[in-house]
Enzyme design. Structure first.
Site, PDB file in Angstrom:
ATOM      1  CD1 TRP A 112      -2.401  -1.862   2.004  1.00  0.00           C
ATOM      2  CD2 TRP A 112      -3.209  -0.755   0.231  1.00  0.00           C
ATOM      3  NE1 TRP A 112      -3.592  -2.447   1.652  1.00  0.00           N
ATOM      4  CE2 TRP A 112      -4.108  -1.782   0.561  1.00  0.00           C
ATOM      5  CE3 TRP A 112      -3.502   0.067  -0.859  1.00  0.00           C
ATOM      6  CZ2 TRP A 112      -5.285  -2.013  -0.137  1.00  0.00           C
ATOM      7  CZ3 TRP A 112      -4.672  -0.154  -1.561  1.00  0.00           C
ATOM      8  CH2 TRP A 112      -5.544  -1.177  -1.201  1.00  0.00           C
TER       9      TRP A 112
ATOM     10  CB  THR B  43       0.621   6.567  -1.137  1.00  0.00           C
ATOM     11  OG1 THR B  43      -0.489   5.797  -0.670  1.00  0.00           O
ATOM     12  CG2 THR B  43       0.107   7.717  -1.991  1.00  0.00           C
TER      13      THR B  43
ATOM     14  CD  GLU C 209      -1.238   9.418   7.557  1.00  0.00           C
ATOM     15  OE1 GLU C 209      -0.445   9.112   8.458  1.00  0.00           O
ATOM     16  OE2 GLU C 209      -0.877   9.719   6.410  1.00  0.00           O
TER      17      GLU C 209
HETATM   18  C1  LIG Z   1      -5.197   3.569  -0.447  1.00  0.00           C
HETATM   19  C2  LIG Z   1      -4.247   3.319   0.674  1.00  0.00           C
HETATM   20  C3  LIG Z   1      -3.052   4.006   0.744  1.00  0.00           C
HETATM   21  C4  LIG Z   1      -2.130   3.730   1.762  1.00  0.00           C
HETATM   22  N1  LIG Z   1      -0.910   4.353   1.754  1.00  0.00           N
HETATM   23  C5  LIG Z   1       0.041   3.941   2.630  1.00  0.00           C
HETATM   24  C6  LIG Z   1       1.377   4.452   2.555  1.00  0.00           C
HETATM   25  O1  LIG Z   1       1.703   5.316   1.744  1.00  0.00           O
HETATM   26  N2  LIG Z   1       2.311   3.946   3.415  1.00  0.00           N
HETATM   27  C7  LIG Z   1       2.010   3.000   4.339  1.00  0.00           C
HETATM   28  O2  LIG Z   1       2.915   2.577   5.068  1.00  0.00           O
HETATM   29  N3  LIG Z   1       0.758   2.504   4.448  1.00  0.00           N
HETATM   30  C8  LIG Z   1      -0.227   2.944   3.621  1.00  0.00           C
HETATM   31  N4  LIG Z   1      -1.506   2.440   3.702  1.00  0.00           N
HETATM   32  C9  LIG Z   1      -1.789   1.422   4.698  1.00  0.00           C
HETATM   33  C10 LIG Z   1      -2.656   1.883   5.827  1.00  0.00           C
HETATM   34  O3  LIG Z   1      -1.933   2.749   6.664  1.00  0.00           O
HETATM   35  C11 LIG Z   1      -3.159   0.609   6.548  1.00  0.00           C
HETATM   36  O4  LIG Z   1      -4.081   0.000   5.680  1.00  0.00           O
HETATM   37  C12 LIG Z   1      -3.800   0.923   7.875  1.00  0.00           C
HETATM   38  O5  LIG Z   1      -2.829   1.351   8.795  1.00  0.00           O
HETATM   39  C13 LIG Z   1      -4.484  -0.323   8.468  1.00  0.00           C
HETATM   40  O6  LIG Z   1      -3.633  -1.429   8.443  1.00  0.00           O
HETATM   41  P1  LIG Z   1      -4.126  -2.813   7.776  1.00  0.00           P
HETATM   42  O7  LIG Z   1      -4.701  -2.505   6.453  1.00  0.00           O
HETATM   43  O8  LIG Z   1      -3.010  -3.777   7.849  1.00  0.00           O
HETATM   44  O9  LIG Z   1      -5.324  -3.286   8.685  1.00  0.00           O
HETATM   45  P2  LIG Z   1      -5.207  -4.172  10.029  1.00  0.00           P
HETATM   46  O10 LIG Z   1      -4.165  -3.609  10.906  1.00  0.00           O
HETATM   47  O11 LIG Z   1      -5.107  -5.602   9.650  1.00  0.00           O
HETATM   48  O12 LIG Z   1      -6.634  -3.889  10.659  1.00  0.00           O
HETATM   49  C14 LIG Z   1      -7.816  -4.581  10.233  1.00  0.00           C
HETATM   50  C15 LIG Z   1      -8.964  -4.183  11.173  1.00  0.00           C
HETATM   51  O13 LIG Z   1      -8.625  -4.605  12.532  1.00  0.00           O
HETATM   52  C16 LIG Z   1      -8.711  -3.498  13.404  1.00  0.00           C
HETATM   53  N5  LIG Z   1      -7.700  -3.633  14.454  1.00  0.00           N
HETATM   54  C17 LIG Z   1      -6.373  -3.945  14.306  1.00  0.00           C
HETATM   55  N6  LIG Z   1      -5.772  -3.964  15.487  1.00  0.00           N
HETATM   56  C18 LIG Z   1      -6.701  -3.657  16.421  1.00  0.00           C
HETATM   57  C19 LIG Z   1      -6.703  -3.490  17.848  1.00  0.00           C
HETATM   58  N7  LIG Z   1      -5.595  -3.634  18.549  1.00  0.00           N
HETATM   59  N8  LIG Z   1      -7.858  -3.144  18.459  1.00  0.00           N
HETATM   60  C20 LIG Z   1      -8.995  -2.976  17.743  1.00  0.00           C
HETATM   61  N9  LIG Z   1      -9.070  -3.092  16.395  1.00  0.00           N
HETATM   62  C21 LIG Z   1      -7.944  -3.442  15.754  1.00  0.00           C
HETATM   63  C22 LIG Z   1      -8.482  -2.252  12.537  1.00  0.00           C
HETATM   64  O14 LIG Z   1      -9.054  -1.075  13.116  1.00  0.00           O
HETATM   65  C23 LIG Z   1      -9.188  -2.663  11.261  1.00  0.00           C
HETATM   66  O15 LIG Z   1     -10.568  -2.425  11.387  1.00  0.00           O
HETATM   67  C24 LIG Z   1      -2.454   2.760   2.734  1.00  0.00           C
HETATM   68  C25 LIG Z   1      -3.681   2.099   2.694  1.00  0.00           C
HETATM   69  C26 LIG Z   1      -4.574   2.360   1.675  1.00  0.00           C
HETATM   70  C27 LIG Z   1      -5.866   1.598   1.629  1.00  0.00           C
END
Ligand SMILES: Cc1cc2nc3c(=O)[nH]c(=O)nc-3n(C[C@H](O)[C@H](O)[C@H](O)COP(=O)(O)OP(=O)(O)OC[C@H]3O[C@@H](n4cnc5c(N)ncnc54)[C@H](O)[C@@H]3O)c2cc1C
Length: 386
Positions: free
Chosen positions: A155, A157, A364
């Site tokens: 992911w 960007t 974020e």
């Molecule tokens: C279009 C797009 C652009 C992005 N750009 C960047 C970028 O430039 N650089 C970068 O590094 N990342 C980037 N990201 C990543 C983004 O920061 C992550 O998707 C986000 O931090 C969530 O992580 P994950 O997708 O692994 O979800 P997960 O961490 O797997 O979370 C899945 C679900 O579980 C919940 N959850 C997880 N842990 C807990 C907890 N302890 N308590 C309660 N709920 C919990 C979350 O709230 C969520 O609902 C991007 C994502 C997208 C979709």
């Protein structure tokens, strides 16, 4: 207590508004749907110095105050949120380098990052770790005067334009707690073994690419370790992410403002039963709620921006990011409802606002995680409500 922008901020906002109305609004729908990269808009942002908004003046940047920083993202997202993405992680990474980089790193990269000659992003998320950054698997093993980096990022960007890309790694995978073994390396594009493998298909946030990156025995000079000391990566990233949350709150305000503007205009022009639909109370309730929520979100975003002026403000930025992103999504949905069937058409603007708004609750830090951050800040007494 003042609730207004100062004169410089007002003038800056007017300048941004003009740029967005002239250069972004007229092309956003067509370019977004065509999947076209907005090269001309990027050039315009370079001309305005917007790639240097978080770069100190001594390195050629604008070094904006955080409220003016928020105005950039608010106005650009009003035109097309994907464009705000091109500046978003770039600005965050510039701030990370400016705050934590060695003098050599700052003087090597910041002047070119400020003009947009070089661009950047931030490489944190992995296929198996996003929220739980301490669970990343990318490692950097010291070998002479180089680190050998192996892992994958997800992911990311701006990945195809980033040079260098700050990448979060584990320099000591055995450290406990894990964050004590985490560091940030500035990896230059073209370094052997560093490959942008895929553009991830996505619902919205078009215009900027979000990619997978493979790191296969990438040899990175030790001089690229941010700050020159291992084990500070998480702290460096978290301090930069705070401005990132202001950025997302402000982008959300921009989306919500556009939803409001589109709904208000359409409600006055569309007729049903012989009169503009704005005359019906059901539509008035939506418009009244939209205007109220957008203005509340704006005040909250500016308040949080002002709060980071003096350092960390996890509670305020978390609250603003949660509130503004939820307002943006609801505003987009309500604007679609005001548009009736046309709201669902890709020939109108509001469906893009809806697709873009959802991301604001994920990036974020997801809103749920931020709710726990806000709660911790309340419990510790760092943030006081009242
Ligand atoms: C279009 C797009 C652009 C992005 N750009 C960047 C970028 O430039 N650089 C970068 O590094 N990342 C980037 N990201 C990543 C983004 O920061 C992550 O998707 C986000 O931090 C969530 O992580 P994950 O997708 O692994 O979800 P997960 O961490 O797997 O979370 C899945 C679900 O579980 C919940 N959850 C997880 N842990 C807990 C907890 N302890 N308590 C309660 N709920 C919990 C979350 O709230 C969520 O609902 C991007 C994502 C997208 C979709």
């Amino acid at each position: 207590m003042k609730f207004a922008l100062d004169e410089d901020q007002r003038e800056f906002k007017a300048l941004l508004r003009q740029f967005v109305d002239n250069e972004i609004v007229p092309v956003a729908r067509d370019w977004e749907q065509a999947g076209r990269y907005p090269t001309e808009i990027v050039d315009g942002m370079k001309d305005m110095g917007l790639f240097g908004i978080t770069v100190p003046e001594e390195y050629g940047g604008l070094d904006l105050d955080p409220v003016s920083f928020a105005l950039v993202f608010e106005e650009i997202a009003r035109g097309w949120m994907g464009i705000a993405g091109i500046l978003g992680s770039h600005s965050l990474a510039c701030r990370l380098i400016a705050m934590h980089g060695t003098e050599e790193q700052k003087s090597t990269y910041l002047p070119d990052l400020a003009t947009g000659k070089r661009r950047t992003g931030i490489g944190l998320t992995e296929p198996d770790a996003g929220t739980d950054l301490q669970g990343i698997r990318t490692t950097a093993r010291l070998d002479g005067d180089h680190y050998v980096v192996n892992g994958a990022k997800m992911w990311i960007t701006n990945a195809r334009y980033a040079d260098p890309l700050p990448v979060l790694v584990k320099t000591d995978p055995t450290a406990s707690p894990a964050h004590k073994g985490m560091s940030v390396l500035l990896i230059e594009a073209g370094t052997p073994g560093y490959t942008v493998t895929k553009d991830i298909p996505k619902l919205g946030y078009k215009g900027t690419e979000s990619c997978e990156i493979l790191l296969d025995d990438v040899r990175v000079p030790v001089s690229q370790l941010v700050g020159g000391v291992e084990g500070r990566g998480m702290q460096q990233v978290l301090s930069a992410l705070e401005w990132g949350r202001v950025n997302i709150a402000a982008r959300s305000v921009g989306i919500a403002q556009r939803a409001h503007d589109e709904a208000l205009a359409y409600a006055q022009q569309r007729k049903a039963f012989g009169k503009p639909i704005a005359d019906f109370q059901a539509i008035q309730l939506k418009l009244g709620e939209l205007g109220t929520q957008v203005q509340a979100a704006r005040l909250m975003a500016y308040w949080a921006a002002d709060a980071v002026r003096n350092g960390r403000a996890d509670g305020a930025t978390g609250m603003a990011k949660i509130f503004c992103s939820e307002v943006a999504l609801q505003a987009a949905i309500d604007a679609m409802k005001v548009h009736g069937g046309y709201g669902y058409s890709t020939e109108f603007e509001v469906e893009r606002l809806y697709r873009d708004a959802i991301l604001m609750s994920i990036g974020e830090g997801t809103n749920d995680i931020l709710r726990t951050v806000v709660a911790k800040s309340l419990v510790s007494g760092e943030t006081v409500v009242g």
